[in-house]
Write a protein that holds these residues in place. Structure first.
Motif, PDB file in Angstrom:
ATOM      1  N   LYS A 274     -14.531  -8.795  60.646  1.00 16.80           N
ATOM      2  CA  LYS A 274     -16.156  -8.937  61.481  1.00 16.80           C
ATOM      3  C   LYS A 274     -15.945  -7.850  62.730  1.00 16.80           C
ATOM      4  O   LYS A 274     -15.239  -8.253  63.271  1.00 16.80           O
ATOM      5  N   ARG A 275     -17.049  -6.884  62.874  1.00 15.74           N
ATOM      6  CA  ARG A 275     -16.264  -5.971  63.756  1.00 15.74           C
ATOM      7  C   ARG A 275     -16.899  -5.937  64.900  1.00 15.74           C
ATOM      8  O   ARG A 275     -16.911  -5.365  65.780  1.00 15.74           O
ATOM      9  N   HIS A 276     -17.707  -6.477  64.625  1.00 13.97           N
ATOM     10  CA  HIS A 276     -19.895  -6.251  65.949  1.00 13.97           C
ATOM     11  C   HIS A 276     -19.482  -7.021  66.560  1.00 13.97           C
ATOM     12  O   HIS A 276     -19.410  -8.488  65.451  1.00 13.97           O
ATOM     13  N   PRO A 277     -20.288  -7.501  67.412  1.00 17.95           N
ATOM     14  CA  PRO A 277     -20.614  -8.722  67.811  1.00 17.95           C
ATOM     15  C   PRO A 277     -21.672 -10.100  67.647  1.00 17.95           C
ATOM     16  O   PRO A 277     -22.880  -9.158  66.443  1.00 17.95           O
TER      17      PRO A 277
ATOM     18  N   ALA B  81     -27.084  -4.869  59.247  1.00 20.16           N
ATOM     19  CA  ALA B  81     -26.516  -5.971  60.694  1.00 20.16           C
ATOM     20  C   ALA B  81     -27.562  -7.656  60.348  1.00 20.16           C
ATOM     21  O   ALA B  81     -28.643  -7.388  59.320  1.00 20.16           O
ATOM     22  N   THR B  82     -27.557  -7.922  60.486  1.00 22.86           N
ATOM     23  CA  THR B  82     -28.840  -9.275  60.740  1.00 22.86           C
ATOM     24  C   THR B  82     -29.568  -9.708  62.301  1.00 22.86           C
ATOM     25  O   THR B  82     -29.006  -9.981  62.831  1.00 22.86           O
ATOM     26  N   VAL B  83     -31.270  -9.319  62.100  1.00 27.52           N
ATOM     27  CA  VAL B  83     -31.645  -9.431  62.719  1.00 27.52           C
ATOM     28  C   VAL B  83     -32.790 -10.775  62.839  1.00 27.52           C
ATOM     29  O   VAL B  83     -32.929 -10.850  61.808  1.00 27.52           O
ATOM     30  N   GLY B  84     -32.230 -11.460  64.165  1.00 26.62           N
ATOM     31  CA  GLY B  84     -33.286 -12.715  63.678  1.00 26.62           C
ATOM     32  C   GLY B  84     -34.661 -12.026  64.001  1.00 26.62           C
ATOM     33  O   GLY B  84     -35.450 -11.306  64.172  1.00 26.62           O
ATOM     34  N   ARG B  85     -35.650 -13.435  64.495  1.00 24.80           N
ATOM     35  CA  ARG B  85     -36.996 -13.338  64.472  1.00 24.80           C
ATOM     36  C   ARG B  85     -37.312 -13.298  65.992  1.00 24.80           C
ATOM     37  O   ARG B  85     -36.505 -13.822  66.637  1.00 24.80           O
ATOM     38  N   ARG B  86     -38.648 -13.026  66.428  1.00 23.57           N
ATOM     39  CA  ARG B  86     -38.904 -12.548  67.439  1.00 23.57           C
ATOM     40  C   ARG B  86     -38.251 -11.644  68.188  1.00 23.57           C
ATOM     41  O   ARG B  86     -38.257 -12.074  69.313  1.00 23.57           O
TER      42      ARG B  86
ATOM     43  N   LEU C  44     -18.814  -5.028  72.850  1.00 22.18           N
ATOM     44  CA  LEU C  44     -17.558  -4.267  71.671  1.00 22.18           C
ATOM     45  C   LEU C  44     -16.972  -4.807  71.350  1.00 22.18           C
ATOM     46  O   LEU C  44     -16.327  -5.548  72.140  1.00 22.18           O
ATOM     47  N   GLY C  45     -16.843  -5.391  69.960  1.00 20.79           N
ATOM     48  CA  GLY C  45     -15.948  -6.724  69.496  1.00 20.79           C
ATOM     49  C   GLY C  45     -16.622  -7.369  68.900  1.00 20.79           C
ATOM     50  O   GLY C  45     -17.894  -7.621  68.549  1.00 20.79           O
ATOM     51  N   GLY C  46     -15.968  -7.620  67.552  1.00 18.74           N
ATOM     52  CA  GLY C  46     -16.706  -9.367  66.752  1.00 18.74           C
ATOM     53  C   GLY C  46     -16.459 -10.791  67.875  1.00 18.74           C
ATOM     54  O   GLY C  46     -16.565 -11.586  66.963  1.00 18.74           O
ATOM     55  N   PHE C  47     -17.012 -10.471  69.012  1.00 16.50           N
ATOM     56  CA  PHE C  47     -17.126 -11.807  69.292  1.00 16.50           C
ATOM     57  C   PHE C  47     -18.522 -12.428  69.475  1.00 16.50           C
ATOM     58  O   PHE C  47     -19.608 -12.230  69.132  1.00 16.50           O
ATOM     59  N   THR C  48     -18.745 -13.529  70.160  1.00 14.52           N
ATOM     60  CA  THR C  48     -20.049 -14.055  70.530  1.00 14.52           C
ATOM     61  C   THR C  48     -20.480 -14.679  71.713  1.00 14.52           C
ATOM     62  O   THR C  48     -19.918 -14.260  72.796  1.00 14.52           O
ATOM     63  N   ILE C  49     -21.903 -13.657  71.696  1.00 14.89           N
ATOM     64  CA  ILE C  49     -22.561 -13.889  73.121  1.00 14.89           C
ATOM     65  C   ILE C  49     -23.586 -15.442  72.668  1.00 14.89           C
ATOM     66  O   ILE C  49     -23.829 -15.028  72.632  1.00 14.89           O
ATOM     67  N   GLY C  50     -23.085 -16.118  74.243  1.00 17.05           N
ATOM     68  CA  GLY C  50     -23.664 -17.352  73.976  1.00 17.05           C
ATOM     69  C   GLY C  50     -25.237 -17.182  74.188  1.00 17.05           C
ATOM     70  O   GLY C  50     -25.591 -16.835  74.568  1.00 17.05           O
ATOM     71  N   ALA C  51     -26.317 -18.376  73.640  1.00 13.16           N
ATOM     72  CA  ALA C  51     -27.841 -18.746  74.068  1.00 13.16           C
ATOM     73  C   ALA C  51     -28.050 -18.244  75.153  1.00 13.16           C
ATOM     74  O   ALA C  51     -27.099 -18.660  75.829  1.00 13.16           O
TER      75      ALA C  51
ATOM     76  N   GLU D 292     -22.869  -2.633  62.064  1.00  9.83           N
ATOM     77  CA  GLU D 292     -22.722  -2.819  60.230  1.00  9.83           C
ATOM     78  C   GLU D 292     -22.460  -4.867  60.670  1.00  9.83           C
ATOM     79  O   GLU D 292     -23.417  -5.822  59.934  1.00  9.83           O
ATOM     80  N   THR D 293     -21.612  -4.917  60.861  1.00 13.51           N
ATOM     81  CA  THR D 293     -21.339  -6.447  61.313  1.00 13.51           C
ATOM     82  C   THR D 293     -22.368  -7.093  62.535  1.00 13.51           C
ATOM     83  O   THR D 293     -21.629  -8.414  62.635  1.00 13.51           O
ATOM     84  N   ALA D 294     -23.228  -6.657  63.023  1.00 12.76           N
ATOM     85  CA  ALA D 294     -23.512  -7.356  63.868  1.00 12.76           C
ATOM     86  C   ALA D 294     -24.972  -8.797  63.358  1.00 12.76           C
ATOM     87  O   ALA D 294     -25.379  -8.384  62.684  1.00 12.76           O
ATOM     88  N   GLN D 295     -24.851  -9.985  64.782  1.00 12.50           N
ATOM     89  CA  GLN D 295     -25.620 -10.683  64.529  1.00 12.50           C
ATOM     90  C   GLN D 295     -26.580 -11.059  65.327  1.00 12.50           C
ATOM     91  O   GLN D 295     -26.128 -10.898  66.223  1.00 12.50           O
ATOM     92  N   ILE D 296     -28.012 -10.410  65.246  1.00 11.50           N
ATOM     93  CA  ILE D 296     -28.823 -10.675  66.428  1.00 11.50           C
ATOM     94  C   ILE D 296     -29.810 -12.230  66.183  1.00 11.50           C
ATOM     95  O   ILE D 296     -30.350 -12.184  65.131  1.00 11.50           O
ATOM     96  N   GLY D 297     -29.701 -13.169  67.271  1.00 17.14           N
ATOM     97  CA  GLY D 297     -30.347 -14.201  67.224  1.00 17.14           C
ATOM     98  C   GLY D 297     -31.858 -14.439  67.237  1.00 17.14           C
ATOM     99  O   GLY D 297     -32.338 -13.433  67.882  1.00 17.14           O
ATOM    100  N   ASP D 298     -32.380 -15.078  67.080  1.00 11.77           N
ATOM    101  CA  ASP D 298     -33.930 -14.869  67.766  1.00 11.77           C
ATOM    102  C   ASP D 298     -34.690 -15.264  68.746  1.00 11.77           C
ATOM    103  O   ASP D 298     -33.380 -15.458  69.861  1.00 11.77           O
ATOM    104  N   ASP D 299     -35.275 -14.839  69.305  1.00 12.48           N
ATOM    105  CA  ASP D 299     -35.771 -14.556  70.460  1.00 12.48           C
ATOM    106  C   ASP D 299     -34.950 -13.182  71.697  1.00 12.48           C
ATOM    107  O   ASP D 299     -34.774 -13.509  73.107  1.00 12.48           O
ATOM    108  N   CYS D 300     -33.909 -12.723  71.302  1.00 15.18           N
ATOM    109  CA  CYS D 300     -33.242 -11.999  71.708  1.00 15.18           C
ATOM    110  C   CYS D 300     -34.033 -10.368  72.573  1.00 15.18           C
ATOM    111  O   CYS D 300     -34.681 -10.193  71.364  1.00 15.18           O
ATOM    112  N   THR D 301     -33.691  -9.984  73.606  1.00 14.81           N
ATOM    113  CA  THR D 301     -34.264  -8.828  73.925  1.00 14.81           C
ATOM    114  C   THR D 301     -33.100  -7.694  73.763  1.00 14.81           C
ATOM    115  O   THR D 301     -31.875  -7.517  74.301  1.00 14.81           O
ATOM    116  N   ILE D 302     -33.767  -6.210  73.474  1.00 17.34           N
ATOM    117  CA  ILE D 302     -32.311  -5.560  73.860  1.00 17.34           C
ATOM    118  C   ILE D 302     -32.926  -4.200  74.267  1.00 17.34           C
ATOM    119  O   ILE D 302     -34.240  -3.979  73.946  1.00 17.34           O
TER     120      ILE D 302
END
Length: 304
Positions: free
Chosen positions: A116-119, A72-77, A134-141, A90-100
Motif C-alpha cells: 500500500k504505497r499511496h494515501p 486506484a479506487t474512487v468513491g461516489r460523488r 505522499l505515502g500509504g497513510f490515511t487522511i481522516g474524514a 495505483e493503490t490510492a483510495q478516494i472516499g465518497d464526497d471528496c473534492t480534489i
C-alpha cells in the motif's frame, strides 16, 4: 452507470457556481470525463485486462490532463475541479464526497511492489490546489489539505494540514467523545501558550448521509456541511505564520511605546541628546514611568 453519472453531475453543479447546466457539465468538465473513463479502466483492471486498462487510462490522461491509475479506487460523488495535473497512484483510495483541485498528487514513497504505497482519503476530504499527499497513510474524514501543502503523515478526521512539510491543525470546535477529551485539552493548552491557533469548525458538521439510489424518479437527499473551496477554513492559520505575525505585532507595539517615551521626555523638558551623557545615570526610571502614565505633575527633579 447512469445513476452514478447523474450523481456526479449534481455534485458538480452543487459545488461549482460556474456550472450553469447539466449539459454544460456533461460536455465541458474534464473532471467528470476522467472519472467516467476511470470507471471503465478500473473495470478492465479488475477483470485482469491490465494493458487495456492502462491504455484507457492513458487516453483519459491525454484528453483531460488527469492521470488516475486504473488500480486506484474512487468513491461516489467525487469532484475533480479543473483537474489539470492531477495524479492518483495505483493503490490510492478516494472516499465518497471528496473534492480534489488541480495539481494534486496522491503519490507513493515506497518502491515495494504490491504494498500500500499511496494515501487513502476518507469521506469528505478536500485537497487544495497543488497539494502533495505522499505515502500509504490515511487522511481522516472531512479533513482539509491546504493548497501547496506537502503531507507525509496521517491527518486526523476534521483536521487541516498546511505548509511544507505540512503541520496538522486540530479543529477548535469539535464534538469529542470522553476518550478524546485529554487530547483536546492538550491541544487547547498548547494554543493558550501561543504555539498555534486551532481552527476548523467542520468536524461538528458531519458530511452526510444520503439516499444513494435514485429510483422511481425520487431525488437523492443529501445533508452536507458547508463546503470549503480549496480547503480554506475560518481561523485555520498556519502556526508558523501566526508566530511570525505575533513577532511583527510585538515589534510594532514596542516601536509605538518608544515613541510615547520620546514624546513624554520632550514634554518633561528632557531630550534624548541630554540623556546620552552622565545625566542619564541620574534618571529615575520609576518616576519616568509614572510621568508617562500621568501620575506626576510633569516636572523632573534633579535629586534622586
Amino acid at each position: 452507470m447512469f445513476t452514478r453519472l447523474r450523481e456526479d453531475i449534481a455534485t458538480i453543479r452543487e459545488r461549482d457556481p460556474a456550472a450553469r447546466s447539466a449539459w454544460e457539465v456533461l460536455t465541458c468538465y474534464p473532471g467528470l470525463h476522467a472519472l467516467v473513463l476511470h470507471r471503465l479502466a478500473h473495470a478492465c483492471w479488475q477483470g485482469r485486462r491490465r494493458w487495456l486498462a492502462r491504455f484507457v487510462s492513458q487516453m483519459a490522461r491525454f484528453m483531460t490532463g488527469i492521470e488516475i491509475h486504473p488500480g486506484a479506487t474512487v468513491g461516489r460523488r467525487v469532484f475533480i475541479d479543473h483537474g489539470m495535473g492531477v495524479v492518483v497512484g495505483e493503490t490510492a483510495q478516494i472516499g465518497d464526497d471528496c473534492t480534489i483541485y488541480q495539481g494534486v498528487t496522491l503519490g507513493g514513497t515506497s518502491l515495494t511492489r504490491g504494498a500500500k504505497r499511496h494515501p487513502t482519503l476518507e469521506r469528505g476530504v478536500i485537497v487544495g490546489a497543488g497539494a502533495k499527499v505522499l505515502g500509504g497513510f490515511t487522511i481522516g474524514a472531512d479533513a482539509k489539505i491546504g493548497s501547496n501543502a506537502v503531507v507525509t503523515k496521517p491527518v486526523p478526521a476534521g483536521g487541516t494540514a498546511v505548509g511544507n512539510p505540512a503541520r496538522v491543525i486540530v479543529p477548535a470546535a469539535a464534538s469529542v467523545s470522553a476518550a478524546s477529551v485529554p487530547a483536546m485539552a492538550t491541544a487547547v493548552g498548547a494554543s493558550a501558550n501561543g504555539s498555534a491557533s486551532a481552527a476548523c469548525n467542520t468536524a461538528a458538521n458531519e458530511r452526510a448521509a444520503s439516499n444513494d439510489a435514485v429510483r422511481g424518479g425520487n431525488k437523492r437527499v443529501t445533508e452536507r456541511s458547508d463546503f470549503c473551496a480549496y480547503g480554506i477554513t475560518p481561523n485555520a492559520d498556519d502556526p508558523v505564520s501566526l508566530a511570525i505575525h505575533g513577532l511583527i505585532d510585538h515589534a510594532a507595539t514596542q516601536a509605538k511605546r518608544i515613541d510615547e517615551i520620546v514624546v513624554a521626555l520632550e514634554r518633561l523638558g528632557t531630550s534624548l541628546e541630554g540623556l546620552q551623557g552622565a545625566d542619564a545615570a541620574l534618571l529615575d526610571l520609576r518616576r519616568l514611568s509614572a510621568a508617562i502614565a500621568g501620575k506626576v505633575d510633569g516636572t523632573v527633579t534633579e535629586e534622586r
